[in-house]
Design an enzyme around this catalytic site. Sequence first.
Site, PDB file in Angstrom:
ATOM      1  N   ARG A  77       0.817  -1.222   0.000  1.00 24.73           N
ATOM      2  CA  ARG A  77       0.000   0.000   0.000  1.00 24.73           C
ATOM      3  C   ARG A  77       0.848   1.269   0.000  1.00 24.73           C
ATOM      4  O   ARG A  77       0.520   2.240  -0.683  1.00 24.73           O
ATOM      5  CB  ARG A  77      -0.961   0.014   1.186  1.00 24.73           C
ATOM      6  CG  ARG A  77      -1.836   1.275   1.170  1.00 24.73           C
ATOM      7  CD  ARG A  77      -2.882   1.277   2.234  1.00 24.73           C
ATOM      8  NE  ARG A  77      -3.735   0.130   2.086  1.00 24.73           N
ATOM      9  CZ  ARG A  77      -4.483  -0.370   3.058  1.00 24.73           C
ATOM     10  NH1 ARG A  77      -4.456   0.181   4.248  1.00 24.73           N
ATOM     11  NH2 ARG A  77      -5.231  -1.420   2.843  1.00 24.73           N
ATOM     12  N   HIS A 121     -19.518   7.281  -1.804  1.00 21.58           N
ATOM     13  CA  HIS A 121     -19.747   5.986  -1.161  1.00 21.58           C
ATOM     14  C   HIS A 121     -21.245   5.665  -1.203  1.00 21.58           C
ATOM     15  O   HIS A 121     -22.071   6.532  -0.893  1.00 21.58           O
ATOM     16  CB  HIS A 121     -19.247   6.045   0.285  1.00 21.58           C
ATOM     17  CG  HIS A 121     -19.382   4.738   0.990  1.00 21.58           C
ATOM     18  ND1 HIS A 121     -18.522   3.683   0.781  1.00 21.58           N
ATOM     19  CD2 HIS A 121     -20.312   4.300   1.878  1.00 21.58           C
ATOM     20  CE1 HIS A 121     -18.902   2.652   1.511  1.00 21.58           C
ATOM     21  NE2 HIS A 121     -19.984   3.005   2.183  1.00 21.58           N
TER      22      HIS A 121
HETATM   23  C1  GRF Z   1     -20.249   3.508  -6.863  1.00 21.83           C
HETATM   24  O1  GRF Z   1     -21.415   2.977  -6.323  1.00 21.83           O
HETATM   25  C2  GRF Z   1     -19.479   4.279  -5.826  1.00 21.83           C
HETATM   26  O2  GRF Z   1     -20.280   4.828  -4.833  1.00 21.83           O
HETATM   27  C3  GRF Z   1     -18.583   3.221  -5.213  1.00 21.83           C
HETATM   28  O3  GRF Z   1     -18.230   2.386  -6.279  1.00 21.83           O
HETATM   29  C4  GRF Z   1     -19.245   2.438  -7.281  1.00 21.83           C
HETATM   30  C5  GRF Z   1     -18.543   2.775  -8.562  1.00 21.83           C
HETATM   31  O4  GRF Z   1     -19.385   2.660  -9.670  1.00 21.83           O
HETATM   32  N1  GRF Z   1     -17.459   3.830  -4.536  1.00 21.83           N
HETATM   33  P1  GRF Z   1     -18.922   3.162 -11.104  1.00 21.83           P
HETATM   34  O5  GRF Z   1     -17.595   2.481 -11.445  1.00 21.83           O
HETATM   35  O6  GRF Z   1     -18.796   4.651 -11.056  1.00 21.83           O
HETATM   36  O7  GRF Z   1     -20.025   2.715 -12.016  1.00 21.83           O
END
Ligand code: GRF
Length: 214
Positions: A77, A121
Amino acid sequence: MDVGEAITDAYTSPPLSQPIDIAVLVSGSGTNLQALIDHQGSYRVATVISDRVDAPALDRARAVGAETVVVPWNGDRDDFTHRICDALERCGAAWVVLAGFMRILGPEAIRRFPDRIVNIHPSLLPAFPGSNAVAQALAHGVKQTGVTVHFVDEQVDHGPIIAQVPVEVLPDDDEDALHARIRRQEHVIYPAVVDALARGEIEVSGRRVEWRKR
Ligand code: GRF
């Protein structure tokens, strides 16, 4: 400004004459990246960085001529974070926007880009942090979940909250159906927040975030 006013404002105000460059970090499909691209104006998606060479999001970036950079995950990381930070510094973006980026950045990123990294999120934080937020919400039986946009700090899905939008959980929802409705809200709120960041309308002080119209 509340979230509704801020969204309206972002979609009706004339864009800044000189757009602010942002970098978007992705790992997967990139529907949020696409929403950010579709609402460029006060900001410009200059660079897209992925930890996965096969992320479909990279095709979305290439389609609009954004610079693409792949920084492969190597299991370390600190080293990974260092290489991401160097790539971010090279591209010179003003804001770092995580959009479905499935790696946790180490402390160096917060040190080098303080209050400059934001994340989206799929839950109403602090409920259901972590990688399977939609499944957690369903398993817990909540009636409402939603979307949170927040600054990134050293803890996972924890930094100061910029905006939240609730999404109702329906009785026969499965993970895909609920996540699809959550994504629809994400695609509205995230460009609005990034627009406000570009305009300098978001101020953070400790855990408190204020949206102020300029
Ligand atoms: C989204 O639901 C976001 O909230 C989460 O990961 C997902 C990504 O979706 N962190 P995308 O790749 O933008 O379609």
